[in-house]
Write an enzyme that holds these catalytic residues in place. Structure first.
Site: not given
Lengths: 274, 528
Positions: B126, B170, B254, B297, B299, B324
């Site tokens: 990113r 990432t 998560n 999930d 997170d 989220r």
């Protein structure tokens, strides 16, 4: 962390397909895959690990227990791209060109692919069910009373409003095909959703096609193709609904449905040609 | 001035322009010509003071150049712009420096990722962080690399964690003072998350904050048995920084295994949290957990945006996040005190958030062997896609995913380095999700407007003093919306799926827009 928008029209698959290019990995996996047998065959830990990896990667198409869905049923122990361990490895690593089966070589390690192969083998019951119905009668129905050929093409013959079916017997489970014939709206691929555009003068166009945030493209039942800026139209909508009639359960007898399915299952594309 | 002196002055000017100082980073908002850090400024606003492209002129925006990277895979990068160059990272350990005028490649960096990496979501990256004449990026195999901004030469490289154990990386790093702050990915592989700080000059690690509290540590009691050892809590996006408070704000992911909460009874600190860390020491100042004991999930790695606002008659130094889990939160960023949370999308898993900020959970909606339908789906109501804040409209802009999914669970043993999520999720074919671009009033948590999209978008936001919000969609459109109303004013089909946020900067005094689309980088400006 996972990024998947699986429901967002196959976002997961498009993401995974983007990794096909990793030539080094693919080459290495291909070499590795030359061994015909799974080095982890029958290993209980490998089967458990393969099951864990199967869940996120394979269940969207092959079902939570490998029973099939949009992808083939894996529980019969018969696989359309070859029965050797190395065949299964190659299919998982590289996918099957021309089908929805993507390759996962860039996302799964070689060990994980062998684990998945071990898991798939553990599912196999080797009980290929007898196919009810008569293939020849089904073919006649397809092109005659059923009217299927008006919208679906088989080996270059037929319409283009619905998905081409030349190898549909390899790509879908029997249960999924039955569901698609009887209740076509239960799982519609986005490109076969119903798109409607209404011009400012009231002219209405209905067909399959594509609707994005700014434009719409339609192919109607007569085969006419249209493309518009949505801001030029009075309205433009897409419904995740098939244009296929949903009354085959009434129009055809149960025996005729079986005949039709026998024909569809027999359509295996290049494999049949070989 | 003698020619030699002129040359020296010009050389000095060029060198000065191609470096980034700590002061420039602190004052990044006032320098509209550049884009020096992930969120435009430390506060994560992604707001530019530029207004040449505005609601009246945006119809004349047209492409200037296209750079085709030739690198397949998702480009999710926020480019950096300074010194006449654009610096970008691509997937699979690629990076590029481009000439700002022409898009020509100045240098390229590539390091082949190790074979057989285990990762959840591809080899994307990113972006860079910058300080002095160095650029910093993570590589997918969980390393942090410093490059010479002029040549792309590797200056140092540090292994953050062992990729064979499931650790990857990432996110774009964040430079604070002389430190490079970086997170990791891999919560799906039984890892233990962390946020690291490295000395920008030497690459030596200065501190590490473990996002999973070990047995005996504060928070360790929120993990049953030894389950903390594989607790996940990765840190795969970029945090924000308040220079006055000297606090770094970073979201955590998560817990692991994601879908089977039975093996990790408790709240599972510090997963699904926003943590506020002392920038010098990495010590935890406060935390806020959005989704205790998460099994879906969800997170909390979405952008923590720092805003000073009036809330219930009080001036508050706030941090806001479109989490989220489907709720939009505001916290007091000095102490983590909960201010409010309101749903911005369809939510079935909780009936609300209590006065302390804890969700009021609907029982029976954990993942199950046969599948449990829950809204929002695994992608959440909003994901990592960058958020923007405009001080001009005082609105926060982000995209939402509106839909539901089936969540599955099975029992799974932990094996080092292997997938450890204990099942999965599935789309509901008859209920495809939709998406919106949403303008949220952070003072009250209410949506001011929504721009409905045909499907969810994974593109971040850019807001500008031109009264515009730039964003894009998965079908390849880059678009400009009226920041006050959400009305689409301009769009351009880039020809590639967009997964990156747009940025803006000046070239020869003219405002430019840049975006990564498909495998290309494109820039835009006003045509006469």
């Amino acid at each position: 962390m996972r990024l998947s928008l699986t429901a967002a029209y196959g976002g997961r698959y498009s993401r995974r397909l983007q990794h096909w290019w990793t030539a080094l990995i693919v080459t290495s996996v291909a070499c590795f895959a030359q061994r015909p047998q799974n080095p982890l065959a029958g290993d209980p830990d490998a089967i458990a690990g393969g099951g864990a990896a199967f869940r996120p990667y394979c269940t969207p198409c092959h079902g939570i227990r490998g029973e099939g869905g949009r992808g083939p049923d894996l529980t019969h122990g018969v696989y359309s791209a070859g029965d050797k361990d190395s065949d299964l490895f190659n299919v998982i690593a590289h996918g099957v060109p021309g089908t929805d089966m993507a390759g996962f070589a860039s996302e799964l390690s070689q060990q994980d692919i062998w684990r998945i192969v071990a898991f798939i083998r553990s599912l196999a019951r080797h009980d290929v069910p007898a196919m009810p119905g008569n293939r020849a009668a089904g073919e006649k129905l397809f092109w005659g009373k059923g009217g299927c050929g008006a919208c679906h093409a088989v080996n270059g013959k037929g319409g283009r409003l619905g998905p081409p079916l030349s190898r549909i017997g390899r790509e879908r489970s029997l249960a999924f095909l039955r569901e698609s014939v009887l209740t076509p709206n239960s799982d519609v691929k986005p490109q076969y959703a119903t798109v409607t555009a209404v011009k400012r003068d009231g002219t209405k166009m209905v067909g399959i096609g594509s609707l994005d945030n700014f434009t719409v493209q339609i192919t109607d039942a007569a085969g006419n193709d249209y493309s518009f800026e949505r801001s030029d139209l009075a309205s433009s909508t897409r419904e995740l609904k098939s244009l296929m009639p949903d009354d085959y359960g009434r129009k055809l007898t149960a025996a005729e449905i079986d005949d039709l399915l026998a024909y569809l299952v027999s359509l295996r594309g290049a494999e049949a040609a070989r | 001035m003698k020619p030699a002196a002129v040359l020296a002055t010009l050389t000095f000017a060029a060198l000065a322009a191609s470096t980034v100082t700590e002061q420039q980073l602190r004052e990044a908002q006032s320098d509209s010509a550049t884009w020096l850090t992930y969120g435009k400024n430390y506060l994560g606003w992604r707001y530019s003071n530029l207004s040449e492209i505005n609601t009246k002129t945006v119809s004349r925006v047209a492409p200037r150049w296209i750079h085709q990277t030739g690198v397949s895979g998702a480009h999710e990068v926020t480019p950096l712009v300074f010194g006449g160059r654009m610096f970008l990272t691509g997937p699979s350990n690629n990076a590029y420096a481009l000439d700002l005028l022409t898009g020509k490649e100045i240098w390229r960096y590539h390091q082949a990722p190790p074979l057989g990496l285990n990762m959840c979501c591809g080899e994307q990256n990113r972006g860079f962080a910058a300080l002095g004449d160095k650029l910093f990026k993570v590589n997918i195999e969980a390393t942090l690399v410093a490059l010479d901004a002029r040549s792309g030469t590797v200056l140092w490289e540090r292994q953050m964690a062992d990729h064979k154990k499931g650790y990857t990386a990432t996110g774009a790093p964040l430079v604070v003072k002389n430190k490079v702050i970086a997170g990791m990915a891999g919560a799906e592989f039984g890892t233990r998350g962390f946020i690291d700080a490295y000395d920008a000059s030497t690459g030596e690690r200065v501190w590490r904050f473990n996002t999973i509290a070990a047995k005996g540590e504060p928070g360790g009691e929120t993990w049953a048995g030894d389950s903390w050892q594989h607790g996940g809590g990765s840190t795969w996006t970029t945090g924000t920084y308040d220079p006055e408070l000297n606090l770094i704000y970073w979201g955590t992911a998560n817990p692991g295994p994601g879908m089977d909460g039975d093996v990790r009874a408790g709240d599972n600190l510090y997963t699904n949290c926003l943590v506020a860390l002392d920038a010098d020491t990495g010590k935890l100042k406060w935390y806020f957990q959005f989704t205790p004991h998460d099994t879906h999930d969800w997170d909390a790695v979405e952008d923590p945006v720092l805003i000073d606002m009036v809330f219930q008659g009080r001036k508050i130094k706030a941090v806001v996040q479109a989490n989220r889990n489907g709720f939009f939160y505001a916290l007091d960023r000095t102490n983590g005190q909960f201010l409010y949370a309101f749903p911005y999308t369809k939510i079935t898993w909780a009936t609300g958030i209590d006065a302390k900020g804890r969700p009021i959970v609907v029982p029976g909606l954990d993942p199950s062997e046969s599948g449990t339908k829950v809204c929002p789906g695994l992608g959440g109501g909003h994901h990592w896609y960058p958020t923007a804040y405009s001080p001009q409209t005082q609105l926060v802009y982000f995209n939402s995913i509106d839909g539901c999914e089936l969540f599955y669970r099975n029992k799974q043993e932990f094996h080092e380095g292997q997938w450890y999520q204990a099942s999965t999720e599935a789309a509901i074919p008859s209920e495809p999700p939709t998406g919106t671009v949403l303008a949220m009033d952070p003072a009250n948590g209410k949506a001011r407007w929504r721009f409905e999209m045909v499907s969810p978008s994974g593109v971040g936001m850019l807001s500008t003093a031109g009264g515009l919000v730039f964003t894009g969609d998965g079908q390849g459109y880059l678009m400009a919306l009226d920041a006050k109303t959400g009305k689409p004013l301009w769009h351009f089909q880039t020809g590639g799926e967009i997964k990156a946020p747009p940025i803006t900067y000046l070239l020869n005094g003219k405002q430019q827009i840049a975006i990564a689309a498909g495998t290309s980088i494109m820039t835009f400006a006003l045509m006469p």
